[in-house]
Design an enzyme around this catalytic site. Sequence first.
Site, mmCIF file in Angstrom:
data_model
loop_
_atom_site.group_PDB
_atom_site.id
_atom_site.type_symbol
_atom_site.label_atom_id
_atom_site.label_comp_id
_atom_site.label_asym_id
_atom_site.label_seq_id
_atom_site.Cartn_x
_atom_site.Cartn_y
_atom_site.Cartn_z
ATOM 1 N N HIS A 123 49.530 40.311 12.288
ATOM 2 C CA HIS A 123 50.044 39.066 12.879
ATOM 3 C C HIS A 123 51.510 39.291 13.245
ATOM 4 C CE1 HIS A 123 51.527 34.874 12.726
ATOM 5 N NE2 HIS A 123 50.278 34.490 12.888
ATOM 6 N N ASP A 200 50.409 40.969 3.421
ATOM 7 C CA ASP A 200 50.335 39.667 4.069
ATOM 8 C C ASP A 200 48.995 39.059 3.650
ATOM 9 O OD1 ASP A 200 49.685 37.611 5.768
ATOM 10 O OD2 ASP A 200 50.273 38.630 7.604
ATOM 11 N N GLN A 203 45.535 35.249 5.167
ATOM 12 C CA GLN A 203 44.113 34.973 5.437
ATOM 13 C C GLN A 203 43.218 35.392 4.277
ATOM 14 O OE1 GLN A 203 43.037 33.264 7.943
ATOM 15 N NE2 GLN A 203 44.828 33.273 9.270
ATOM 16 N N LYS A 226 47.025 26.962 4.774
ATOM 17 C CA LYS A 226 45.727 27.576 5.114
ATOM 18 C C LYS A 226 44.744 27.466 3.951
ATOM 19 C CE LYS A 226 47.865 30.900 8.229
ATOM 20 N NZ LYS A 226 47.472 30.563 9.598
ATOM 21 N N CYS A 366 48.646 35.160 17.840
ATOM 22 C CA CYS A 366 49.863 35.787 17.288
ATOM 23 C C CYS A 366 49.599 37.240 16.930
ATOM 24 C CB CYS A 366 50.381 35.033 16.062
ATOM 25 S SG CYS A 366 50.918 33.386 16.427
#
Length: 412
Positions: A123, A200, A203, A226, A366
């Site tokens: 991302h 990261d 997700q 999220k 993104c």
Amino acid sequence: MTIQSEKWRADFPILHQVVNDEPLVYLDNAATSQKPTAVLDALEAYYRTSNANVHRGVHTLAERATTQYENARETVRHFINAKETAEVLFTRGTTTGLNWLSQSLGEAVIEPGDEIVISYMEHHSNIIPWQQLAKRKQARLKYIELTEDGQLDMDDARKQITDKTKIVSLTHVSNVLGVVNPIKELAALVHDKGGVMVVDGAQAAPHMPVDVQALDADFYAFSGHKMLAPTGIGVLYGKREWLERIEPVEFGGEMIDFVGLEDSTWKELPWKFEAGTPNMAGAIGLAKAIDYLESIGMREIMDHEQEIVNYVMPKLEQIEGLTIFGPKDPKDHTGVIAFNIDGVHPHDVATAMDMEGVAVRAGHHCAQPLMNYLSQPATARASFYLYNTHADADKFVEALIATKEFFSYGPN
Ligand code: PMP
């Protein structure tokens, strides 16, 4: 499973509405998730009964707010299995966490000529901060290749990560391809070369069990919005040894021990990194969201998403002219599916599907370097979560077929 997701769905008031004369099917969860009543009620209760600035007050409300805020940190600690609450920093979201690291960790470990390694599936939040760091420090930014079906190429990872590599920052789960990267294996590779492993988790944390100690990640960033929590709250986990070593990026109230005219000293962890009045309501909302997720079970949520992908993927594969990006096997997947219909711009796909009440996203998500890598200007993306049912999946497929048929009667 379907019955359970129907039950979970009932907890989300926003889902029970009609959009464009159709019942809403919300499949844009990779962008942001909806909030259950339990989280909405917790936010209201906080503002109605407990709101005060934390840490600095001795009055009852200030103590109540401080207790709730610090209890939220413990809830997060337990959720990701960090060793101690000192390793859990509240941020505004994943982007803030990664930016902090590119500055503070970057300052501590990067010298000219050093290497920073990311991948083609990142991302923008996990690309640009490292680009800026590389430029600032005359370091080299390297990208790990992907395999044909969109997984991280582990052979290439072994080539790219060298003795010169100081930081490796990779996504746990791709927000476009839905693939789950083998972070534990990668962390071992990185540590073997003496580097730092940054993850990261934007997700991943909402969709699967995450154990930062088992993964052996040095840093792990994620966003509350999220995972059923409000916007504006996120988490940066860091191992104590690293958090002790690096400097804060933001300075001001709350994070100081002593302020002199020429110099100042910082509070102990984790407060050293949390300058200014924090997002108390956000942290309390995040803790409530975690309580909700844990009451179901992260394994259960992951299984549900894989089951939905398993259910929907063969139906998608039957649609002629539909390309799916990323692995097709649900065991390699969270509930994110990126696709294109031949000859139809993904924005038109998303607009037409919205007319059927189905919310999907279209664009570069993104992830422009990934789009270039896939030779696509953009894709459409459906992303499922715990409250999406088989009925939602059926409606999605129906809307997709209707969209394809609609556009196939274009001018000739
Ligand atoms: N990384 C990934 C993989 C993401 O999907 C996102 C959000 N789309 C981010 C980072 C950035 O998260 P936020 O905008 O919440 O900071």
